[in-house]
Design a protein around this motif. Structure first.
Motif, mmCIF file in Angstrom:
data_model
loop_
_atom_site.group_PDB
_atom_site.id
_atom_site.type_symbol
_atom_site.label_atom_id
_atom_site.label_comp_id
_atom_site.label_asym_id
_atom_site.label_seq_id
_atom_site.Cartn_x
_atom_site.Cartn_y
_atom_site.Cartn_z
ATOM 1 N N GLY A 260 3.413 -1.947 -1.920
ATOM 2 C CA GLY A 260 3.066 -0.549 -2.149
ATOM 3 C C GLY A 260 1.885 -0.358 -3.078
ATOM 4 O O GLY A 260 0.894 0.302 -2.728
ATOM 5 N N LEU A 261 1.968 -0.928 -4.279
ATOM 6 C CA LEU A 261 0.880 -0.757 -5.248
ATOM 7 C C LEU A 261 -0.423 -1.411 -4.783
ATOM 8 O O LEU A 261 -1.498 -0.817 -4.929
ATOM 9 C CB LEU A 261 1.304 -1.303 -6.612
ATOM 10 C CG LEU A 261 2.330 -0.439 -7.367
ATOM 11 C CD1 LEU A 261 2.748 -1.110 -8.668
ATOM 12 C CD2 LEU A 261 1.758 0.949 -7.655
ATOM 13 N N PRO A 262 -0.394 -2.626 -4.220
ATOM 14 C CA PRO A 262 -1.650 -3.200 -3.711
ATOM 15 C C PRO A 262 -2.305 -2.342 -2.640
ATOM 16 O O PRO A 262 -3.534 -2.172 -2.640
ATOM 17 C CB PRO A 262 -1.218 -4.561 -3.149
ATOM 18 C CG PRO A 262 -0.030 -4.926 -3.958
ATOM 19 C CD PRO A 262 0.696 -3.630 -4.199
ATOM 20 N N PHE A 263 -1.518 -1.774 -1.725
ATOM 21 C CA PHE A 263 -2.115 -0.927 -0.696
ATOM 22 C C PHE A 263 -2.610 0.385 -1.297
ATOM 23 O O PHE A 263 -3.637 0.930 -0.872
ATOM 24 C CB PHE A 263 -1.119 -0.634 0.426
ATOM 25 C CG PHE A 263 -1.790 -0.157 1.678
ATOM 26 C CD1 PHE A 263 -2.163 1.168 1.828
ATOM 27 C CD2 PHE A 263 -2.083 -1.036 2.715
ATOM 28 C CE1 PHE A 263 -2.800 1.613 2.971
ATOM 29 C CE2 PHE A 263 -2.705 -0.598 3.863
ATOM 30 C CZ PHE A 263 -3.076 0.728 3.993
ATOM 31 N N LEU A 264 -1.898 0.900 -2.287
ATOM 32 C CA LEU A 264 -2.357 2.100 -2.988
ATOM 33 C C LEU A 264 -3.729 1.837 -3.610
ATOM 34 O O LEU A 264 -4.626 2.690 -3.542
ATOM 35 C CB LEU A 264 -1.343 2.482 -4.070
ATOM 36 C CG LEU A 264 -1.660 3.736 -4.897
ATOM 37 C CD1 LEU A 264 -1.649 4.978 -4.017
ATOM 38 C CD2 LEU A 264 -0.653 3.890 -6.039
ATOM 39 N N MET A 265 -3.910 0.668 -4.195
ATOM 40 C CA MET A 265 -5.204 0.314 -4.787
ATOM 41 C C MET A 265 -6.293 0.222 -3.717
ATOM 42 O O MET A 265 -7.452 0.574 -3.964
ATOM 43 C CB MET A 265 -5.107 -1.023 -5.534
ATOM 44 C CG MET A 265 -4.090 -1.052 -6.661
ATOM 45 S SD MET A 265 -4.371 0.210 -7.920
ATOM 46 C CE MET A 265 -2.995 -0.119 -9.028
ATOM 47 N N LEU A 266 -5.926 -0.247 -2.527
ATOM 48 C CA LEU A 266 -6.901 -0.310 -1.441
ATOM 49 C C LEU A 266 -7.371 1.090 -1.070
ATOM 50 O O LEU A 266 -8.576 1.336 -0.911
ATOM 51 C CB LEU A 266 -6.284 -1.000 -0.223
ATOM 52 C CG LEU A 266 -7.173 -1.058 1.031
ATOM 53 C CD1 LEU A 266 -8.407 -1.926 0.778
ATOM 54 C CD2 LEU A 266 -6.385 -1.591 2.227
ATOM 55 N N ASP A 267 -6.437 2.016 -0.914
ATOM 56 C CA ASP A 267 -6.807 3.399 -0.616
ATOM 57 C C ASP A 267 -7.694 3.975 -1.711
ATOM 58 O O ASP A 267 -8.701 4.642 -1.441
ATOM 59 C CB ASP A 267 -5.548 4.259 -0.470
ATOM 60 C CG ASP A 267 -4.951 4.200 0.927
ATOM 61 O OD1 ASP A 267 -5.562 3.573 1.813
ATOM 62 O OD2 ASP A 267 -3.870 4.785 1.149
#
Length: 514
Positions: free
Chosen positions: A61-68
């Protein structure tokens, strides 16, 4: 828009990092936190589920949030514009796919908020009587044995009201509309829900409910489906993968600490989910004791929890009217902040593509979406349509575009190193090569597992026992239509005033404080 004003400077901005964080929390904390997480946790190992849930939060969740965040913050545009600036027209299709998903979600999300508005008032006098199930389907929704499209005034007009409020917020702009709404609604939501949880904890039987919720089933940790459920819950609740956080990140200043902000948003979202689990299962424990049944006979999620189980609890609980107003009021507040973020993805994309003013874009998007929403969900067949659209656009829309976008960014664009460097330049939490590995390999594999599992379930048995024509039209049809529309929109020309060659040099007119 004046001829002298740069397009980038006219997009709007959040006035402060704090406003951005509140808006992002408002998007993440939605209906799914309240009515989905508690049951998913209970059904997948109880207390033991918190382990895969935390792993999914930290590793997916957090890694993908950082990607966005990285895409929106670096390329300073809506989802289609940001992807276009990254890698041309082909990548732009991904952005429009996300826009289409948000348009679909907005159409049905307003109906659920409308339900909650009515039920907040119903709570005052237990309008559902002795049979909340019959009241919800027969009296409130006026459902019939068949599938008709007769209008239901008790649903239609609240849906119209919701859209009047939302369109007014969107016309007001990024800071004055979205930002100020989040600054007011999120603290009020937190206070209301804490009050609800405290009230629920003092109900007879609350301890039994909490025991059922937290008692760990350690054998669940060996079940791959439990880990898949954790990943799915994180993606559904964090608002990642379908353009919201790309759009919001484009409204903050270049020196903003994005990684630190992401940790705050992710922690706040998960904390609210845990709080929701405590409140919901304390109330379910009371209901189980009052009726002399086991917890698993009253535990449910989604529409059933909100509009059937909770009314039954409210009817029997001490201070039931207060519990009802707090619960349904929380649904309204959480739903509105999420709906605002979802429709902003569409408005921002239309603004960027056509170079429209804020008001013009908000009305051009808001009015048609509101009309479709009212026509579909203000009818006797609104709930089955909502059920089909929600299931298929979430499972075969959000998850699928998330997998494809990660693979494209990682392997075709090879942009992860550049994006990681952009976040590390101002972020308080450094991202290493581990982040790139998660985005490029680990998370896509995990989401593919979830997708395949969902696909096999749907192919094995028609979803929700709904008619084939309804599933094909509003389920598979909706999920497929957004892809077709995305391809078409990506072929349309951009306004000549919109720079497409890489990230712009202009900063927002209101630079965000660090």
């Amino acid at each position: 828009m004046s001829a002298e004003q740069p397009v980038e400077a006219s997009r709007g901005a959040f006035a402060h990092r704090r406003v951005f964080i509140f808006a992002a929390i408002g998007s993440a904390v939605g209906l799914g936190n309240i009515w989905r997480f508690p049951y998913v946790a209970y059904d997948n190992g109880g207390g033991a589920f918190l382990i895969p849930y935390l792993v999914a939060l930290l590793a997916a969740g957090l890694p993908f949030l950082m990607l966005d965040y990285a895409i929106g913050h670096k390329y300073r545009g809506s989802a289609p514009l940001s992807f276009r600036r990254m890698s041309g027209r082909g990548a732009e299709t991904l952005g429009w796919w996300q826009v289409g998903i948000c348009a679909v979600i907005a159409i049905y999300y307003a109906a659920i908020i409308a339900y909650a508005i009515r039920y907040a008032f119903f709570s005052l006098d237990n309008a559902w009587g002795d049979d909340p199930n019959a009241f919800f389907f027969q009296d409130f929704l006026e459902s019939t044995t068949g599938f008709g499209f007769d209008f239901v005034p008790g649903v239609l007009w609240p849906v119209v009201l919701v859209w009047l409020v939302v369109v007014a917020i969107m016309v007001a702009g990024v800071q004055k509309g979205i930002g100020r709404t989040a600054l007011v609604f999120i603290p009020v939501l937190a206070l209301a829900f804490v009050a609800l949880v405290v009230q629920a904890l003092f109900l007879p039987g609350a301890a039994a409910g909490l025991d059922a919720f937290f008692t760990p089933d350690w054998s669940a940790l060996t079940d791959a489906a439990v880990w898949g459920a954790a990943i799915g819950q994180i993606f559904f609740s964090l608002s990642v993968g379908f353009g919201i956080m790309i759009t919001y990140a484009s409204y903050v200043g270049r020196k903003t600490d994005m990684t630190g902000s992401g940790l705050v948003v992710g922690t706040a979202n998960s904390s609210f989910e845990l709080l929701a689990g405590i409140g919901v299962f304390a109330a379910l424990g009371f209901m189980a004791q009052a009726n002399g049944v086991a917890i698993d006979e009253v535990a449910s999620n989604g529409i059933g929890l909100a509009f059937i189980a909770f009314p039954a609890i409210i009817s029997e609980a001490p201070a039931g009217a207060l519990i009802g107003v707090l619960f349904f009021g929380s649904l309204v507040l959480a739903g509105l902040t999420s709906l605002v973020s979802v429709i902003e993805v569409v408005i921002s994309a239309v603004r960027d593509k056509l170079d429209l003013s804020r008001t013009s874009a908000a009305l051009a998007v808001g009015i048609p979406v509101a009309v479709i929403s009212a026509l579909l969900f203000g009818t006797t067949t609104g709930l089955p349509i909502l059920d089909a659209m929600d299931h298929f656009i979430n499972r075969f829309g959000i998850l699928l575009v998330a997998v494809i976008s990660m693979l494209v960014v990682a392997w075709k664009m090879r942009a992860l190193t550049d994006l990681r460097g952009h976040l590390n330049a101002t972020g308080s939490v450094p991202l290493g090569s581990w982040w790139s590995a998660l985005i490029a390999v680990v998370i896509p594999l995990a989401l593919v597992y979830v997708l395949v599992d969902e696909l096999l379930l749907v192919l094995d048995k028609p979803y929700g026992d709904l008619p084939t024509w309804l599933i094909n039209t509003f389920g598979w049809g909706t999920a497929g239509l957004v892809v077709v529309v995305a391809i078409v929109l990506a072929q349309l020309p951009w306004s000549s005033r919109v720079p497409l060659d890489g990230p712009p040099t202009d900063t927002p007119e209101e630079e965000v404080s660090r």
